[in-house]
Design an enzyme around this catalytic site. Structure first.
Site, mmCIF file in Angstrom:
data_model
loop_
_atom_site.group_PDB
_atom_site.id
_atom_site.type_symbol
_atom_site.label_atom_id
_atom_site.label_comp_id
_atom_site.label_asym_id
_atom_site.label_seq_id
_atom_site.Cartn_x
_atom_site.Cartn_y
_atom_site.Cartn_z
ATOM 1 N N GLU A 209 50.276 52.303 100.651
ATOM 2 C CA GLU A 209 48.939 51.925 100.206
ATOM 3 C C GLU A 209 48.340 53.014 99.324
ATOM 4 O OE1 GLU A 209 46.765 51.564 103.805
ATOM 5 O OE2 GLU A 209 48.195 50.178 104.730
ATOM 6 N N LYS A 211 45.851 55.802 98.307
ATOM 7 C CA LYS A 211 44.909 56.716 98.961
ATOM 8 C C LYS A 211 43.726 56.877 98.018
ATOM 9 C CE LYS A 211 44.337 60.999 101.438
ATOM 10 N NZ LYS A 211 42.910 61.019 101.086
ATOM 11 N N ARG A 216 35.336 57.526 103.783
ATOM 12 C CA ARG A 216 35.824 56.730 104.907
ATOM 13 C C ARG A 216 34.654 55.973 105.541
ATOM 14 N NH1 ARG A 216 40.505 57.889 108.110
ATOM 15 N NH2 ARG A 216 40.914 56.079 109.458
ATOM 16 N N ARG A 231 33.087 58.770 108.634
ATOM 17 C CA ARG A 231 34.198 59.326 109.409
ATOM 18 C C ARG A 231 33.718 60.247 110.521
ATOM 19 N NH1 ARG A 231 38.547 62.254 106.760
ATOM 20 N NH2 ARG A 231 38.780 63.324 108.742
ATOM 21 N N GLU A 260 37.765 52.463 103.197
ATOM 22 C CA GLU A 260 37.113 53.421 102.301
ATOM 23 C C GLU A 260 36.127 52.661 101.431
ATOM 24 O OE1 GLU A 260 38.026 56.844 101.166
ATOM 25 O OE2 GLU A 260 39.408 57.210 102.825
ATOM 26 N N PHE A 298 41.641 48.842 105.095
ATOM 27 C CA PHE A 298 43.082 49.005 105.329
ATOM 28 C C PHE A 298 43.479 48.803 106.789
ATOM 29 C CE2 PHE A 298 41.337 53.399 104.807
ATOM 30 C CZ PHE A 298 41.386 53.799 106.144
ATOM 31 N N ARG A 367 45.913 63.257 114.164
ATOM 32 C CA ARG A 367 46.591 63.422 112.879
ATOM 33 C C ARG A 367 48.088 63.496 113.169
ATOM 34 N NH1 ARG A 367 44.146 64.968 108.144
ATOM 35 N NH2 ARG A 367 42.324 65.826 109.195
ATOM 36 N N LYS A 373 50.294 61.014 104.178
ATOM 37 C CA LYS A 373 49.677 60.931 102.861
ATOM 38 C C LYS A 373 50.497 61.725 101.853
ATOM 39 C CE LYS A 373 46.323 64.493 104.255
ATOM 40 N NZ LYS A 373 44.898 64.790 104.484
#
Length: 517
Positions: A209, A211, A216, A231, A260, A298, A367, A373
């Site tokens: 996808e 970025k 966010r 976020r 986003e 997303f 994470r 990413k």
């Protein structure tokens, strides 16, 4: 529970580097906390009052400093109630009343307690680095699995509430947490990959996808009620009417969407990140309000009464397609030519791509390696520790930034370098005005600041160095932008910086070719 006990525990935590020792210290303290003070104790030790931001600035605290008490007498409950009164004090004459209440609180605190309260109220304790340790401590104190605490924290968004549930009701109380429409979840985060090939080698069946270079958002809808969160879980609903109107028109009765949003130019390219973020503030600038935000979703975490957190991404994306329509982020499942998607994302003005494991559940607040990413350059989100006064054409401006990485074990940020590169005239003027508002101390050359501001740094890599305490230094670091959507809890850790050292590449799974049927 005495505030003195919390302050002592905080000092002991700072004095040790051992994660196991930190966990044991916290668990012992929490085990002895009264039920009605437990949430406040957890909040204080993780650096945020239960009321959130109180709105007390550093200058106000300096003005109301008073001689300390000789002996400790304050309880955690006393402080929590006093901060609640402060947060509720608004309107005409509130400034004087808040000052009197604050002075009264500080007059009952010892010198060590005063120092702790000042750092708590100014955000200097709020680095978020203790969250992971606190989760383990809550699990130890409550005799429950850490995974159960972690999941409940993901769903509640608040560690004090999670701790109270764990110590009062154990696993049963933790398992009672569900997605609650209107209450934001902590967002799932992506880890950096060294290259597209590395990301594809690490995962099997994937989604690739764009970025996006946006902000966010997490959107909740129940009937006609729509809420939008950042976020950091801040509610920005009143500032983004075009988003609430759009989500209210989607073909569903209830939904939680992750995505986003960004402001676009007339030709469809992303506007500067700061322009998007300006829409989340209470500005009266008509030009700012005239910028319309476009959402790109997303992930779908809930749809029409069904929670989807534990469903694999492929199923969540199927639900997302049904409800979001044209507002999906661009991308493909198991694309034959992922390089072309990366090239298209960069050509459209975005940051790169995210490669996601289609079999992975939604792991909020982590994470991990399920989302990777890929960017053409290395970037790190680092904490500003200070700045030096400039020379030549930069004389009179705070220029050379001191940069720190987050300590995952709860210590203060660890300095990893300096840079003055990439600073535009506009950024120089802004940080010269802003940094003194966070000032800790200064000398003739440098203004040191509390670790509250996060800046995105582009770099060519890192190298070993004895100059800085983390043993590494940034190479050719350049300022990309400040990140007002992040706080010190969101900064990259020293481990993430060290992972960029040559030879520290993680071991990957062998390549596998799996295509979406």
């Amino acid at each position: 529970m005495r505030l003195h006990d919390v302050v002592t525990a905080s000092a002991d935590l700072s004095a040790t580097r051992s994660r196991r020792a930190k966990t044991a210290l916290l668990a012992e303290l929490l085990s002895g906390a009264p039920a009605d003070e437990l949430a406040a104790a957890v909040a204080f030790l993780t650096g945020t009052p239960t009321q959130g931001r109180i709105g007390v600035g550093w200058r106000t605290l300096v003005q109301v400093r008073t001689p300390p008490a000789a002996e400790p007498e304050l309880t955690v409950g006393d402080v929590d109630r006093a901060l609640g009164d402060l947060a509720a004090t608004t309107g005409s004459g509130s400034a004087d009343l808040r000052a009197r209440r604050l002075r009264s609180l500080l007059s009952r605190a010892t010198a060590a307690e005063q120092d702790f309260l000042v750092r708590l109220l100014t955000g200097e304790l709020r680095q978020g680095a203790l969250e992971g340790v606190m989760v383990e401590a809550v699990a130890t104190a409550a005799h429950v699995p850490a995974a159960a605490v972690r999941r409940a924290f993901m769903l509640s968004g608040r560690l004090p509430d999670t701790a109270r549930a764990a110590l009062s009701g154990g696993v049963t109380a933790l398992e009672a947490f569900r997605i609650e429409l209107g209450r934001p979840l902590r967002p799932m985060l992506a880890s950096p990959a060294e290259s597209l090939d590395d990301a594809l080698d690490a995962l099997a069946s994937v989604s690739v996808e764009y970025k996006l270079d946006g902000a966010r958002i997490q959107v909740h809808r129940q009937g006609d009620e729509v809420s939008v969160f950042t976020r950091t879980l801040r509610d920005v609903t009143p500032h983004v009417r075009e988003l609430t109107d759009l989500v209210r028109g989607l073909p569903c009765s209830s939904v939680v969407l992750d995505g986003e949003t960004l402001a676009l130019t007339d030709d469809g390219r992303p506007r500067p990140f700061q322009e998007t973020m300006a829409r989340f503030g209470s500005t009266r600038d008509e030009q700012v309000h005239a910028l319309l935000l476009r959402p790109y979703f997303f992930d779908c975490l809930h749809l029409d009464g069904q929670d989807l957190l534990d469903a694999p991404l492929r199923d969540r994306r199927s639900a997302l397609r049904d409800v979001a329509g044209d507002h999906l982020v661009p991308g493909e499942f198991d694309p034959e030519d992922p390089d072309s998607i990366l090239a298209a994302a960069l050509a459209a003005g975005h940051e790169g791509i995210v490669v996601k494991d289609l079999d992975s559940p939604y792991a909020a607040g982590r994470r991990g390696r399920a989302w990777l990413k890929v960017k053409p350059v290395h970037t790190l989100d680092l904490v500003v520790l200070g700045a030096e006064w400039g020379h030549g054409r930069r004389r009179g401006y705070l220029s050379n930034l001191h940069l720190g990485a987050r300590d995952p074990d709860g210590g203060p940020p660890i300095m990893v370098g300096k840079t003055f590169k990439g600073l535009t005239d506009e950024l120089l003027a802004w940080q010269t005005a802003e940094l003194p508002r966070h000032e800790r101390h200064r000398d003739a050359q440098t203004v040191s600041v509390r670790p509250t501001l996060v800046v995105e740094i582009e770099l060519d890599g890192v190298q070993t160095s004895t100059r800085y305490p983390g043993g590494v230094a940034l190479r050719f670091a350049r300022v990309v932008r400040y990140r007002p959507d992040k706080d010190a809890a969101d900064a990259d850790t020293i481990d993430a910086v060290r992972a960029l050292l040559p030879g520290n590449r993680p071991v990957r799974n062998p390549p596998r070719t799996v295509r979406w049927p």
